[in-house]
Enzyme design. Structure first.
Site, mmCIF file in Angstrom:
data_model
loop_
_atom_site.group_PDB
_atom_site.id
_atom_site.type_symbol
_atom_site.label_atom_id
_atom_site.label_comp_id
_atom_site.label_asym_id
_atom_site.label_seq_id
_atom_site.Cartn_x
_atom_site.Cartn_y
_atom_site.Cartn_z
ATOM 1 N N HIS A 65 58.440 57.113 -30.828
ATOM 2 C CA HIS A 65 59.476 57.710 -29.967
ATOM 3 C C HIS A 65 60.885 57.372 -30.450
ATOM 4 O O HIS A 65 61.152 56.222 -30.793
ATOM 5 C CB HIS A 65 59.346 57.182 -28.533
ATOM 6 C CG HIS A 65 58.164 57.694 -27.811
ATOM 7 N ND1 HIS A 65 56.943 57.089 -27.905
ATOM 8 C CD2 HIS A 65 58.010 58.752 -26.983
ATOM 9 C CE1 HIS A 65 56.078 57.753 -27.147
ATOM 10 N NE2 HIS A 65 56.697 58.773 -26.588
ATOM 11 N N MET A 99 58.335 48.523 -33.460
ATOM 12 C CA MET A 99 58.357 49.273 -34.719
ATOM 13 C C MET A 99 59.748 49.258 -35.337
ATOM 14 O O MET A 99 59.892 49.186 -36.560
ATOM 15 C CB MET A 99 57.873 50.713 -34.510
ATOM 16 C CG MET A 99 56.408 50.801 -34.097
ATOM 17 S SD MET A 99 55.284 49.829 -35.122
ATOM 18 C CE MET A 99 55.563 50.531 -36.715
ATOM 19 N N ASP A 114 65.305 45.782 -54.481
ATOM 20 C CA ASP A 114 66.023 46.765 -55.296
ATOM 21 C C ASP A 114 67.226 46.152 -56.002
ATOM 22 O O ASP A 114 67.469 46.415 -57.184
ATOM 23 C CB ASP A 114 66.480 47.935 -54.436
ATOM 24 C CG ASP A 114 67.253 48.960 -55.241
ATOM 25 O OD1 ASP A 114 66.702 49.472 -56.236
ATOM 26 O OD2 ASP A 114 68.423 49.236 -54.895
#
Length: 157
Positions: A65, A99, A114
Site C-alpha cells: 500500500h 516494508m 555502489d
C-alpha cells in the site's frame, strides 16, 4: 493475488525499525572515514537513498500500500569491519511501515556498495531484518536476542 483491504482498519501511529550491514575490507572503510571516496560522501548518499526509497516502496514491492509517511530516519555508521545501517519509519495510517523500513536499509546498503565497488567488489550485504514494529491490531513486536523469551505484546483494548 490481491492487495489486502485495509479500509476497515483504524488509523494508528505505527513505527518500524530495520537494520542491516555491509561488510567490507579495511581499505574501503578507511576511504569512507577519510572522506576520500571518488563518488563523494558515502554516509550522506546512503542516508538520502534510504529516505528516498521509503517513498518508492509501493513502486518496488508488489501489492504494498502507498501510505503517508510522517517520519523517516536512516543512520549509517562506519565501524571496524562494516557499515551498519538502521532505519526508523513512522506513520499514522491503516497499515504498517515494515516494508518501508526494510526498503530503506536495502537501498542504503546498495548505495554503499555502489560507491565502493571499485575498492572492494567482495563486500557482503547481510543481516537485513526487522527489529521492531508497533501499532495496529497486532500491537508491538520486538526482535529478541538469542536465548531470550519471545517479546510479542498485544495492545490492550
Amino acid at each position: 493475488m490481491k492487495m489486502v483491504d485495509v479500509g476497515d482498519k483504524q488509523k494508528t501511529e505505527r513505527v518500524a525499525i530495520a537494520t542491516g550491514r555491509v561488510r567490507m575490507n579495511a581499505v574501503a572503510l578507511q576511504k569512507i572515514k577519510a572522506g576520500s571516496v571518488e563518488k563523494g560522501d558515502v554516509v550522506a548518499a546512503a542516508r538520502i537513498a534510504g529516505i528516498m526509497a521509503t517513498k518508492r516502496t509501493p513502486d518496488l514491492i508488489p501489492l504494498c500500500h502507498p501510505i503517508a509517511l510522517s517520519g523517516v530516519e536512516v543512520e549509517v555508521v562506519p565501524l571496524a569491519k562494516s557499515v551498519d545501517i538502521r532505519a526508523t519509519v513512522k506513520t499514522v495510517d491503516r497499515t504498517g511501515v515494515e516494508m518501508e523500513a526494510l526498503t530503506a536499509v536495502s537501498a542504503a546498503a546498495l548505495t554503499v556498495y555502489d560507491m565502493l565497488k571499485s575498492t572492494d567488489r567482495g563486500m557482503v550485504i547481510e543481516g537485513l531484518q526487522l527489529e521492531h514494529k508497533s501499532g495496529g491490531r497486532s500491537g508491538v513486536w520486538t526482535r529478541r536476542a538469542a536465548g531470550d523469551a519471545p517479546r510479542k505484546k498485544k495492545r490492550s483494548a
